[in-house]
Design a protein around this motif. Structure first.
Motif, PDB file in Angstrom:
ATOM      1  N   LEU A  17      24.678 -10.581  -0.921  1.00 57.63           N
ATOM      2  CA  LEU A  17      24.826 -11.589   0.138  1.00 57.63           C
ATOM      3  C   LEU A  17      23.464 -12.101   0.584  1.00 57.63           C
ATOM      4  CD1 LEU A  17      26.683 -13.089   2.155  1.00 57.63           C
ATOM      5  CD2 LEU A  17      26.395 -11.151   3.688  1.00 57.63           C
ATOM      6  N   LYS A  18      22.530 -11.193   0.785  1.00 59.55           N
ATOM      7  CA  LYS A  18      21.211 -11.561   1.288  1.00 59.55           C
ATOM      8  C   LYS A  18      20.427 -12.397   0.286  1.00 59.55           C
ATOM      9  CE  LYS A  18      17.831  -8.621   1.125  1.00 59.55           C
ATOM     10  NZ  LYS A  18      16.799  -7.608   1.291  1.00 59.55           N
ATOM     11  N   THR A  19      20.491 -12.047  -0.980  1.00 57.00           N
ATOM     12  CA  THR A  19      19.609 -12.689  -1.944  1.00 57.00           C
ATOM     13  C   THR A  19      20.207 -13.896  -2.645  1.00 57.00           C
ATOM     14  OG1 THR A  19      20.290 -11.150  -3.664  1.00 57.00           O
ATOM     15  CG2 THR A  19      18.314 -10.587  -2.416  1.00 57.00           C
ATOM     16  N   THR A  20      21.530 -13.934  -2.841  1.00 51.27           N
ATOM     17  CA  THR A  20      22.081 -15.026  -3.648  1.00 51.27           C
ATOM     18  C   THR A  20      23.126 -15.881  -2.958  1.00 51.27           C
ATOM     19  OG1 THR A  20      23.727 -13.568  -4.635  1.00 51.27           O
ATOM     20  CG2 THR A  20      21.660 -13.817  -5.818  1.00 51.27           C
ATOM     21  N   ALA A  54      14.020 -24.794   1.069  1.00 47.98           N
ATOM     22  CA  ALA A  54      12.740 -24.123   0.809  1.00 47.98           C
ATOM     23  C   ALA A  54      12.970 -22.661   0.437  1.00 47.98           C
ATOM     24  CB  ALA A  54      11.829 -24.233   2.035  1.00 47.98           C
ATOM     25  N   GLY A  55      13.884 -22.009   1.124  1.00 47.82           N
ATOM     26  CA  GLY A  55      14.197 -20.614   0.810  1.00 47.82           C
ATOM     27  C   GLY A  55      14.800 -20.449  -0.572  1.00 47.82           C
ATOM     28  N   MET A  86      14.723 -11.272   4.593  1.00 50.15           N
ATOM     29  CA  MET A  86      15.578 -11.827   5.650  1.00 50.15           C
ATOM     30  C   MET A  86      14.931 -12.982   6.404  1.00 50.15           C
ATOM     31  SD  MET A  86      18.458 -10.241   5.739  1.00 50.15           S
ATOM     32  CE  MET A  86      19.047 -10.553   7.375  1.00 50.15           C
ATOM     33  N   ALA A  87      13.641 -13.172   6.293  1.00 48.30           N
ATOM     34  CA  ALA A  87      12.952 -14.172   7.110  1.00 48.30           C
ATOM     35  C   ALA A  87      13.466 -15.582   6.839  1.00 48.30           C
ATOM     36  CB  ALA A  87      11.445 -14.093   6.885  1.00 48.30           C
ATOM     37  N   VAL A 118      26.829 -14.898   9.463  1.00 42.89           N
ATOM     38  CA  VAL A 118      25.775 -14.109  10.112  1.00 42.89           C
ATOM     39  C   VAL A 118      26.306 -12.722  10.472  1.00 42.89           C
ATOM     40  CG1 VAL A 118      24.289 -13.961  12.151  1.00 42.89           C
ATOM     41  CG2 VAL A 118      24.566 -16.135  10.971  1.00 42.89           C
ATOM     42  N   SER A 119      27.531 -12.663  10.974  1.00 40.41           N
ATOM     43  CA  SER A 119      28.129 -11.371  11.328  1.00 40.41           C
ATOM     44  C   SER A 119      28.287 -10.478  10.105  1.00 40.41           C
ATOM     45  CB  SER A 119      29.492 -11.580  11.989  1.00 40.41           C
ATOM     46  OG  SER A 119      29.352 -12.311  13.176  1.00 40.41           O
ATOM     47  N   ALA A 120      28.729 -11.054   8.991  1.00 46.89           N
ATOM     48  CA  ALA A 120      28.883 -10.269   7.767  1.00 46.89           C
ATOM     49  C   ALA A 120      27.536  -9.712   7.312  1.00 46.89           C
ATOM     50  CB  ALA A 120      29.509 -11.129   6.669  1.00 46.89           C
ATOM     51  N   LEU A 121      26.510 -10.542   7.367  1.00 46.75           N
ATOM     52  CA  LEU A 121      25.182 -10.078   6.978  1.00 46.75           C
ATOM     53  C   LEU A 121      24.706  -8.954   7.886  1.00 46.75           C
ATOM     54  CD1 LEU A 121      22.802 -10.660   5.012  1.00 46.75           C
ATOM     55  CD2 LEU A 121      21.853 -12.090   6.807  1.00 46.75           C
ATOM     56  N   PHE A 122      24.912  -9.110   9.187  1.00 48.91           N
ATOM     57  CA  PHE A 122      24.466  -8.101  10.144  1.00 48.91           C
ATOM     58  C   PHE A 122      25.232  -6.793   9.974  1.00 48.91           C
ATOM     59  CE2 PHE A 122      24.631  -6.177  14.437  1.00 48.91           C
ATOM     60  CZ  PHE A 122      23.287  -5.864  14.553  1.00 48.91           C
ATOM     61  N   VAL A 123      26.554  -6.880   9.813  1.00 49.44           N
ATOM     62  CA  VAL A 123      27.368  -5.660   9.664  1.00 49.44           C
ATOM     63  C   VAL A 123      27.009  -4.943   8.373  1.00 49.44           C
ATOM     64  CG1 VAL A 123      29.725  -4.847   9.281  1.00 49.44           C
ATOM     65  CG2 VAL A 123      29.251  -6.406  11.151  1.00 49.44           C
ATOM     66  N   LEU A 124      26.858  -5.707   7.290  1.00 44.05           N
ATOM     67  CA  LEU A 124      26.481  -5.064   6.020  1.00 44.05           C
ATOM     68  C   LEU A 124      25.083  -4.442   6.115  1.00 44.05           C
ATOM     69  CD1 LEU A 124      27.876  -7.614   3.447  1.00 44.05           C
ATOM     70  CD2 LEU A 124      28.617  -5.249   3.770  1.00 44.05           C
TER      71      LEU A 124
END
Length: 129
Positions: A17-20, A54-55, A86-87, A118-124
């Motif tokens: 989730l974070k990278t792709t 850009a990311g 994460m930045a 955002v919630s999914a990213l935070f919970v994971l």
């Protein structure tokens, strides 16, 4: 003994989730908001589009272009991996979140989808600790 060396599925899901997934979805949501919103909400959505692009470029362009050395590649890797990767994700989310409260916003379902993302990213992230 084999279970010790098997990766945690929650950690793998978080990394995927974070990278792709995260930045392209934020890009899509921000692009839709930029097309339908007016005024300040549109400006914040356009900023989110620029940051998400850009990311994505810093994450995927060096490997796709075969650039592995040099100052440009090092800079791209540093930006893509800032804050544990994460930045850029959070930097793209902030203007999109601000556009949810700015005058001229439309389609609140975009805000709900962004909140779920955002919630999914935070919970994971919490579960992967």
């Amino acid at each position: 003994m084999n279970a010790f060396f098997e990766p945690n599925p929650i950690l793998l899901t978080y990394l995927a989730l974070k990278t792709t997934v995260y930045l392209p979805v934020v890009l899509l949501l921000a692009l839709v908001r930029a097309l339908i919103a007016k005024g300040p909400a549109r400006a914040f959505a356009v900023l989110a589009v620029v940051i998400a692009l850009a990311g994505i470029i810093t994450r995927f362009a060096p490997p796709l272009l075969g650039i592995s050395g040099g100052s440009v590649a090092q800079f791209a890797y540093a930006v893509a991996n800032a804050g544990g990767g994460m930045a850029m994700a959070l930097a793209a989310s902030v203007p999109l979140a601000i556009s949810a409260f700015a005058p001229g916003r439309r389609w609140p379902v975009l805000d709900a989808l962004h909140g779920l993302l955002v919630s999914a990213l935070f919970v994971l992230w919490l579960l992967a600790q």
